[in-house]
Design a protein around this motif. Structure first.
Motif, PDB file in Angstrom:
ATOM      1  N   TRP A  87      22.587  25.929  43.052  1.00 14.21           N
ATOM      2  CA  TRP A  87      23.882  25.270  42.983  1.00 14.21           C
ATOM      3  C   TRP A  87      24.978  26.297  42.769  1.00 14.21           C
ATOM      4  O   TRP A  87      24.712  27.473  42.497  1.00 14.21           O
ATOM      5  N   SER A  88      26.220  25.874  42.932  1.00  7.68           N
ATOM      6  CA  SER A  88      27.381  26.692  42.618  1.00  7.68           C
ATOM      7  C   SER A  88      28.170  25.975  41.535  1.00  7.68           C
ATOM      8  O   SER A  88      28.363  24.760  41.601  1.00  7.68           O
ATOM      9  N   LYS A  89      28.634  26.735  40.554  1.00  8.36           N
ATOM     10  CA  LYS A  89      29.295  26.128  39.404  1.00  8.36           C
ATOM     11  C   LYS A  89      30.660  25.548  39.728  1.00  8.36           C
ATOM     12  O   LYS A  89      31.215  24.788  38.934  1.00  8.36           O
ATOM     13  N   VAL A 114      21.955  30.153  40.652  1.00  9.15           N
ATOM     14  CA  VAL A 114      23.382  29.964  40.913  1.00  9.15           C
ATOM     15  C   VAL A 114      23.867  30.940  41.985  1.00  9.15           C
ATOM     16  O   VAL A 114      23.580  32.138  41.911  1.00  9.15           O
ATOM     17  N   VAL A 115      24.602  30.421  42.958  1.00  4.29           N
ATOM     18  CA  VAL A 115      25.213  31.271  43.973  1.00  4.29           C
ATOM     19  C   VAL A 115      26.648  31.592  43.562  1.00  4.29           C
ATOM     20  O   VAL A 115      27.259  30.882  42.769  1.00  4.29           O
ATOM     21  N   ASP A 116      27.161  32.669  44.119  1.00  2.74           N
ATOM     22  CA  ASP A 116      28.525  33.100  43.855  1.00  2.74           C
ATOM     23  C   ASP A 116      29.494  32.105  44.497  1.00  2.74           C
ATOM     24  O   ASP A 116      29.337  31.768  45.674  1.00  2.74           O
ATOM     25  N   PRO A 117      30.509  31.623  43.745  1.00  2.00           N
ATOM     26  CA  PRO A 117      31.455  30.669  44.344  1.00  2.00           C
ATOM     27  C   PRO A 117      32.323  31.294  45.432  1.00  2.00           C
ATOM     28  O   PRO A 117      32.932  30.578  46.226  1.00  2.00           O
ATOM     29  N   LEU A 118      32.401  32.620  45.468  1.00  2.00           N
ATOM     30  CA  LEU A 118      33.186  33.315  46.491  1.00  2.00           C
ATOM     31  C   LEU A 118      32.265  33.986  47.493  1.00  2.00           C
ATOM     32  O   LEU A 118      31.242  34.562  47.121  1.00  2.00           O
ATOM     33  N   ARG A 119      32.638  33.910  48.764  1.00  2.00           N
ATOM     34  CA  ARG A 119      31.839  34.515  49.819  1.00  2.00           C
ATOM     35  C   ARG A 119      32.449  35.837  50.260  1.00  2.00           C
ATOM     36  O   ARG A 119      33.656  36.053  50.115  1.00  2.00           O
ATOM     37  N   PRO A 120      31.647  36.726  50.860  1.00  2.00           N
ATOM     38  CA  PRO A 120      32.214  37.952  51.424  1.00  2.00           C
ATOM     39  C   PRO A 120      33.178  37.621  52.550  1.00  2.00           C
ATOM     40  O   PRO A 120      33.055  36.592  53.208  1.00  2.00           O
ATOM     41  N   ALA A 121      34.127  38.513  52.799  1.00  2.00           N
ATOM     42  CA  ALA A 121      35.104  38.302  53.868  1.00  2.00           C
ATOM     43  C   ALA A 121      34.402  38.180  55.203  1.00  2.00           C
ATOM     44  O   ALA A 121      33.462  38.909  55.508  1.00  2.00           O
ATOM     45  N   GLY A 122      34.863  37.226  55.990  1.00  2.00           N
ATOM     46  CA  GLY A 122      34.323  37.055  57.334  1.00  2.00           C
ATOM     47  C   GLY A 122      33.079  36.204  57.418  1.00  2.00           C
ATOM     48  O   GLY A 122      32.590  35.926  58.507  1.00  2.00           O
ATOM     49  N   VAL A 123      32.564  35.756  56.284  1.00  2.00           N
ATOM     50  CA  VAL A 123      31.321  34.979  56.286  1.00  2.00           C
ATOM     51  C   VAL A 123      31.641  33.500  56.125  1.00  2.00           C
ATOM     52  O   VAL A 123      32.386  33.104  55.230  1.00  2.00           O
ATOM     53  N   VAL A 124      31.063  32.683  56.981  1.00  2.00           N
ATOM     54  CA  VAL A 124      31.283  31.241  56.916  1.00  2.00           C
ATOM     55  C   VAL A 124      29.934  30.539  56.830  1.00  2.00           C
ATOM     56  O   VAL A 124      28.965  30.936  57.465  1.00  2.00           O
ATOM     57  N   GLY A 125      29.869  29.501  56.028  1.00  2.00           N
ATOM     58  CA  GLY A 125      28.708  28.625  56.066  1.00  2.00           C
ATOM     59  C   GLY A 125      27.475  29.121  55.359  1.00  2.00           C
ATOM     60  O   GLY A 125      26.362  28.671  55.642  1.00  2.00           O
ATOM     61  N   ASP A 126      27.608  30.050  54.407  1.00  2.00           N
ATOM     62  CA  ASP A 126      26.444  30.511  53.657  1.00  2.00           C
ATOM     63  C   ASP A 126      26.857  30.793  52.217  1.00  2.00           C
ATOM     64  O   ASP A 126      28.047  30.924  51.909  1.00  2.00           O
ATOM     65  N   TRP A 127      25.875  30.855  51.339  1.00  2.00           N
ATOM     66  CA  TRP A 127      26.089  31.167  49.924  1.00  2.00           C
ATOM     67  C   TRP A 127      25.192  32.335  49.550  1.00  2.00           C
ATOM     68  O   TRP A 127      24.070  32.450  50.038  1.00  2.00           O
ATOM     69  N   PHE A 128      25.689  33.175  48.609  1.00  2.00           N
ATOM     70  CA  PHE A 128      24.996  34.419  48.303  1.00  2.00           C
ATOM     71  C   PHE A 128      24.713  34.566  46.812  1.00  2.00           C
ATOM     72  O   PHE A 128      25.459  34.068  45.970  1.00  2.00           O
ATOM     73  N   HIS A 331      38.655  33.744  53.398  1.00  2.00           N
ATOM     74  CA  HIS A 331      37.683  34.686  53.926  1.00  2.00           C
ATOM     75  C   HIS A 331      38.387  35.939  54.424  1.00  2.00           C
ATOM     76  O   HIS A 331      37.884  36.663  55.270  1.00  2.00           O
ATOM     77  N   THR A 332      39.564  36.177  53.856  1.00  2.00           N
ATOM     78  CA  THR A 332      40.303  37.397  54.096  1.00  2.00           C
ATOM     79  C   THR A 332      40.091  38.309  52.883  1.00  2.00           C
ATOM     80  O   THR A 332      40.152  37.832  51.752  1.00  2.00           O
ATOM     81  N   PRO A 333      39.870  39.596  53.073  1.00  2.00           N
ATOM     82  CA  PRO A 333      39.685  40.485  51.915  1.00  2.00           C
ATOM     83  C   PRO A 333      40.839  40.393  50.933  1.00  2.00           C
ATOM     84  O   PRO A 333      42.005  40.245  51.323  1.00  2.00           O
ATOM     85  N   GLN A 334      40.509  40.459  49.653  1.00  2.00           N
ATOM     86  CA  GLN A 334      41.507  40.317  48.592  1.00  2.00           C
ATOM     87  C   GLN A 334      42.646  41.324  48.756  1.00  2.00           C
ATOM     88  O   GLN A 334      43.807  41.008  48.514  1.00  2.00           O
ATOM     89  N   GLU A 335      42.301  42.552  49.182  1.00  2.00           N
ATOM     90  CA  GLU A 335      43.343  43.568  49.296  1.00  2.00           C
ATOM     91  C   GLU A 335      44.331  43.274  50.438  1.00  2.00           C
ATOM     92  O   GLU A 335      45.443  43.789  50.468  1.00  2.00           O
ATOM     93  N   ASP A 336      43.926  42.452  51.383  1.00  2.00           N
ATOM     94  CA  ASP A 336      44.799  42.108  52.502  1.00  2.00           C
ATOM     95  C   ASP A 336      45.655  40.886  52.191  1.00  2.00           C
ATOM     96  O   ASP A 336      46.772  40.765  52.666  1.00  2.00           O
ATOM     97  N   LEU A 337      45.116  39.986  51.423  1.00  2.00           N
ATOM     98  CA  LEU A 337      45.859  38.788  51.051  1.00  2.00           C
ATOM     99  C   LEU A 337      45.521  38.459  49.598  1.00  2.00           C
ATOM    100  O   LEU A 337      44.481  37.890  49.294  1.00  2.00           O
TER     101      LEU A 337
END
Length: 361
Positions: A87-89, A114-128, A331-337
């Motif tokens: 699950w995600s919190k 528990v999966v991370d509530p934030l995904r890496p940039a550019g990734v859609v539809g998965d949890w890590f 899904h934009t890198p934090q440093e860009d937005l």
């Protein structure tokens, strides 16, 4: 009029749409929730990371649960230490199941990851599993939840969703139905429930519970999402009104009883709690359902604090994870937005006493 008749009559007044948005992660067309709506997608130089906030080919506003194997009908073996809830919190739909497992005392026989509530940039539809050592779930030994979906179905191409109940023996998802898992665990796992735990789905109340669950699903759980996803002023106001008309109705229902069905917690209390716990810190602000805050409702506010005082609810309520996901999602890198997470509201008020003592009979 009997309670069952009252609830059924109330249910008959509303349009129950099972395909309302349960997971509102795509605000690409909503100018209410996405100030970047209409901007062009940006592809980065490495061809890996990209700002796909406005173009999500895999996203579906509604995606019904794809795995529905049942304990109740005997398809799944009721066997301790065989299953793991992922699950995600941040997620209210997954939060339901995690609360139920602890409330029923099943945390000793069903593990949780528990999966991370934030995904890496550019990734859609998965949890890590980037919150775990080596970015890997310590029991399933996978780095993303999609691995367990593909073990269940090698041709699976839809989004991976939480909650997901995984069979540890083969690492495959067996059930990801957030609507039925609580009742599956409540009914089929009684042998392993801790003594004195509540019956979340008692036989004599099941028709009532089913009716009120549908009412809350339509007018609270998903209505807040639909307000945030609104594509027009009319749609926004439609769901705004549904939310507050129903909260007024629930405020009255809780005026003379501790829980939604009297003195005992049921499945329905969990379903309502997960939305109420997110109301003031997310929905009131970001989704523009801002007629009243939860703390402006005397009975509802004290009711939710009463539930929060129970360890199974409190220990599964992570306000930081909720704010991170709902305010930082992109899904934009934090440093860009850069995204800003609100400092408030003051969460110490959740620790204050509630006045439900007179209803504890």
């Amino acid at each position: 009029m009997a309670k069952e008749s009252i609830l059924q009559s109330e249910l008959n007044k509303i349009d129950v749409n099972e395909k309302l948005s349960a997971c509102p992660i795509d605000f690409s067309k909503s100018r209410v929730a996405n100030p970047r709506a209409g901007q062009k997608q940006k592809i980065y130089k490495n061809q890996v990371s990209k700002s796909n906030f406005n173009e999500r080919s895999k996203f579906q506003a509604y995606q019904e649960p794809q795995f529905n194997k049942s304990f109740i009908d005997g398809t799944l073996a009721v066997e301790p230490n065989r299953y793991r809830l992922i699950w995600s919190k941040h997620c209210p739909w997954a939060n339901r199941i995690s609360i139920a497992i602890d409330l029923l005392g099943l945390d000793k026989v069903i593990s949780k990851g528990v999966v991370d509530p934030l995904r890496p940039a550019g990734v859609v539809g998965d949890w890590f599993f980037t919150l775990d050592k080596n970015n890997e779930d310590p029991v399933l030994h996978v780095k993303s939840l999609s691995a367990s979906y593909l073990k269940a179905d090698p041709n699976y191409k839809l989004r991976t969703t939480v909650p997901a109940l995984v069979d540890i023996q083969d690492g495959a998802v067996v059930n990801n139905n957030y609507n039925t898992l609580i009742d599956e665990l409540s009914v089929a796992w009684k042998k392993y429930q801790k003594e004195g735990t509540p019956d979340l789905y008692p036989k004599d109340l099941r028709s009532d519970i089913d009716a009120l669950n549908q009412i809350i699903y339509s007018d609270v759980n998903t209505a807040v999402n639909e307000a945030g996803l609104a594509r027009s002023q009319n749609d926004y106001e439609k769901y705004y009104n549904r939310v507050f008309n129903r909260l007024d109705w629930l405020e009255e229902r809780l005026s003379n009883q501790r829980y939604l069905f009297g003195s005992k917690i049921t499945d329905t209390d969990i379903r309502l709690y997960v939305t109420l716990a997110r109301f003031d810190i997310v929905f009131y602000q970001k989704y523009y359902v801002n007629k009243k805050r939860l703390i402006d409702y005397h009975n509802l506010w004290n009711y939710v604090k009463d539930l929060y005082s129970i360890p199974a609810f409190k220990n599964n309520t992570d306000f930081d994870a909720i704010k991170k996901r709902f305010y930082q999602v992109d899904h934009t890198p934090q440093e860009d937005l850069t995204r800003i997470i609100p400092k408030g509201p003051d969460l110490t008020i959740w620790e204050e006493p509630n006045d439900r003592e007179k209803l504890r009979k």
